[in-house]
Design a protein around this motif. Structure first.
Motif, PDB file in Angstrom:
ATOM      1  N   UNK A  16       0.826  -1.223   0.000  1.00 55.96           N
ATOM      2  CA  UNK A  16       0.000   0.000   0.000  1.00 55.96           C
ATOM      3  C   UNK A  16       0.852   1.262   0.000  1.00 55.96           C
ATOM      4  N   UNK A  17       2.005   1.216   0.672  1.00 54.57           N
ATOM      5  CA  UNK A  17       2.883   2.396   0.682  1.00 54.57           C
ATOM      6  C   UNK A  17       3.397   2.703  -0.718  1.00 54.57           C
ATOM      7  N   UNK A  18       3.760   1.635  -1.418  1.00 54.31           N
ATOM      8  CA  UNK A  18       4.286   1.859  -2.775  1.00 54.31           C
ATOM      9  C   UNK A  18       3.183   2.334  -3.717  1.00 54.31           C
ATOM     10  N   UNK A  19       1.978   1.854  -3.505  1.00 54.56           N
ATOM     11  CA  UNK A  19       0.862   2.356  -4.327  1.00 54.56           C
ATOM     12  C   UNK A  19       0.681   3.852  -4.042  1.00 54.56           C
ATOM     13  N   UNK A  22       3.362   5.731  -5.851  1.00 59.21           N
ATOM     14  CA  UNK A  22       3.069   5.818  -7.284  1.00 59.21           C
ATOM     15  C   UNK A  22       1.950   6.841  -7.511  1.00 59.21           C
ATOM     16  N   UNK A  23       0.946   6.817  -6.644  1.00 59.28           N
ATOM     17  CA  UNK A  23      -0.177   7.751  -6.799  1.00 59.28           C
ATOM     18  C   UNK A  23       0.317   9.203  -6.696  1.00 59.28           C
ATOM     19  N   UNK A  24       1.304   9.437  -5.831  1.00 60.23           N
ATOM     20  CA  UNK A  24       1.835  10.796  -5.692  1.00 60.23           C
ATOM     21  C   UNK A  24       2.489  11.249  -6.997  1.00 60.23           C
ATOM     22  N   UNK A  27      -0.337  12.183  -9.258  1.00 60.09           N
ATOM     23  CA  UNK A  27      -0.916  13.477  -8.862  1.00 60.09           C
ATOM     24  C   UNK A  27      -0.069  14.644  -9.395  1.00 60.09           C
ATOM     25  N   UNK A  28       1.259  14.462  -9.334  1.00 62.57           N
ATOM     26  CA  UNK A  28       2.154  15.524  -9.810  1.00 62.57           C
ATOM     27  C   UNK A  28       1.913  15.817 -11.290  1.00 62.57           C
ATOM     28  N   UNK A  29       1.720  14.780 -12.072  1.00 64.51           N
ATOM     29  CA  UNK A  29       1.487  14.994 -13.515  1.00 64.51           C
ATOM     30  C   UNK A  29       0.118  15.627 -13.758  1.00 64.51           C
ATOM     31  N   UNK A  30      -0.857  15.265 -12.943  1.00 64.82           N
ATOM     32  CA  UNK A  30      -2.180  15.890 -13.074  1.00 64.82           C
ATOM     33  C   UNK A  30      -2.044  17.387 -12.787  1.00 64.82           C
ATOM     34  N   UNK A  31      -1.270  17.698 -11.739  1.00 62.73           N
ATOM     35  CA  UNK A  31      -1.079  19.118 -11.384  1.00 62.73           C
ATOM     36  C   UNK A  31      -0.345  19.882 -12.477  1.00 62.73           C
ATOM     37  N   UNK A  88      -6.541  11.236  -2.211  1.00 62.76           N
ATOM     38  CA  UNK A  88      -5.655  12.401  -2.347  1.00 62.76           C
ATOM     39  C   UNK A  88      -6.378  13.573  -3.032  1.00 62.76           C
ATOM     40  N   UNK A  89      -7.649  13.373  -3.335  1.00 62.83           N
ATOM     41  CA  UNK A  89      -8.416  14.457  -3.957  1.00 62.83           C
ATOM     42  C   UNK A  89      -8.300  14.499  -5.472  1.00 62.83           C
TER      43      UNK A  89
END
Ligand code: ADP
Ligand code: ASP
Ligand code: MG
Length: 417
Positions: A16-19, A22-24, A27-31, A88-89
């Protein structure tokens, strides 16, 4: 919105930590303004476990049920990744292959893409969703059954989506920070490449460098998808990792650019087959019909010629180690049917294939001689040789694999830029 494809392999979503990590990155690319298509693998080890369950339950399993079981690892990660992003919104949802739908052929266990209609995902992106998380490695057959694409297939899912959605780039996040001159786990002198040509990567992948599935490189080359391999564990930016691109976008021009190897090889020799026209076809026809992927072939005069009145020959070929039983059965059936005759079938399961690859070989002579000399200097005996325009492969005893890879890496100065 420009579209980016980001693929995370097994170790990058192992828990779950690695997921979350990866999600972070997503999120950076979405931003940064992208709509993102995320392709996920199963958590590391999961696909092996599923394959094992299948083989234990049913050794001669129904390939459709194999796919139903083995594809499930990706479903879990896709749902978890979408949930993590929501937490993470980031507006995200997951899609299994059949929901997209990812249409494939019905070759279970080795299916190929037929089409990926855009409508469903496009509709969600236009509603304001920022991320579509897709379960990699799987698809839907024309018969409505779940298919899988072969081991490592999530890479190919990623490239296929990048092509279908005209993504700006396809980023493959993995447990190494790029493509190296050889597997960094085998040689600590391996050097990371900034760029590598599609054709070279295609050869390296098909010769055993599992950092990318071969088919993913084929698709990227065909559809001109800029393909990048980079680390999911390090901070990364637009210049990180290795770009797989067209030859003319590469400045570096080494004759040999990489060394690949495959541990999973076997060598089979049919001893004393008749030396007559049509014999190769009588042997390799049944092997092909049995689905054996024959790779290297040599034919030589049989040691046992003296005991035979007619002309005889020995035929040696290599194939993946897990196809030995199938190959043996095909040969024994062919003998029983009177198509071929042989005195013995000798199987050597302790071999490995080592290959040097480089587009520079097209215009340089002497690479093979240099390769053989380096192996001779280490006392490594070569059992079979195969060459093509941009690669030379040898089969050697598996115990020499590391030694041979290092020797070749050294002789072609691959540690130096
Ligand atoms: P993932 O689970 O992310 O798909 P894989 O295990 O399939 O990752 O592929 C990454 C692995 O490929 C690396 O850990 C590395 O050991 C191996 N590998 C083999 N050859 C190379 C190479 N030339 N460059 C980089 N990695 C390589
Ligand atoms: N999970 C599948 C495998 O282990 C597909 C992939 O990871 O690419 O082969
Ligand atoms: Mg992989």
């Amino acid at each position: 919105m420009p579209i980016l494809v980001m693929k995370f392999g097994g170790t990058s979503v192992a828990d779950l930590d690695r997921i979350a990590n990866a999600a972070a990155k997503v999120q950076r690319e979405v931003e940064r303004g992208y709509d993102v298509i995320v392709i996920v693998s199963a958590m590391s080890g999961r696909t092996n476990e599923l394959v094992n369950w299948v083989e234990t339950t049913s050794p001669l399993y129904d390939a459709r049920e194999y796919d139903a079981v083995v594809s499930s690892g990706e479903n879990v990660t896709a749902g978890l990744m979408a949930m993590r992003l929501q937490e993470m919104g980031v507006s995200a949802r997951s899609w299994q292959g059949w929901q997209v739908p990812i249409n494939t052929t019905s070759a279970h266990g080795a299916a190929r893409f037929e089409s990926i209609p855009r409508d469903n995902l496009d509709a969600k992106f236009s509603e304001g969703f920022k991320v579509a998380v897709i379960a990699g490695f799987q698809g839907l057959s024309p018969e409505g059954r779940i298919t899988t694409l072969g081991r490592g297939g999530s890479d190919t899912t990623a490239v296929a989506f990048a092509a279908a959605f005209e993504a700006e780039r396809c980023d493959i996040y993995t447990d190494v920070d790029g493509i190296y001159t050889t597997d960094p786990r085998v040689s600590d002198k391996a050097r990371k490449l900034d760029r590598i040509a599609f054709e070279e990567m295609l050869e390296l992948a098909s010769l055993g460098a599992k950092v990318l599935q071969t088919r993913s490189v084929e698709l990227a080359m065909r559809y001109k998808v800029p393909l990048r391999v980079l680390s999911s564990f390090e901070e990364t930016d637009d210049n990180s990792g290795t770009l797989v691109c067209d030859e003319d976008q590469i400045m570096e021009s080494k004759v040999v650019s990489g060394v690949a190897f495959s541990r999973d090889e076997a060598k089979m020799t049919l001893v004393t087959v008749e030396d007559r026209p049509g014999i190769a076809s009588a042997i390799f026809g049944p092997l092909a019909d049995a689905g054996v992927n024959v790779d290297m072939i040599v034919q030589n005069i049989s040691e046992h010629q003296a005991q035979h009145a007619e002309k005889v020959t020995d035929m040696t070929f290599s194939c993946p180690i897990n196809q030995v039983a199938r190959a043996r059965k095909a040969m024994e059936d062919a003998r029983a049917a009177g198509l071929i005759s042989f005195d013995d079938l000798v199987v050597d399961q302790d071999v490995a294939k080592i290959s040097v690859v480089g587009i520079g070989m097209r215009s340089h002579a002497g690479v093979a001689a240099q390769m053989f000399k380096a192996l001779a200097a280490e006392n490594v005996n070569i059992k079979v040789i195969a060459t093509s325009e941009i690669k030379i492969s040898v089969l050697v005893d598996r115990k020499y694999l590391e030694l041979a890879v290092q020797a070749l890496h050294d002789v072609f100065d691959l540690d130096k830029a």
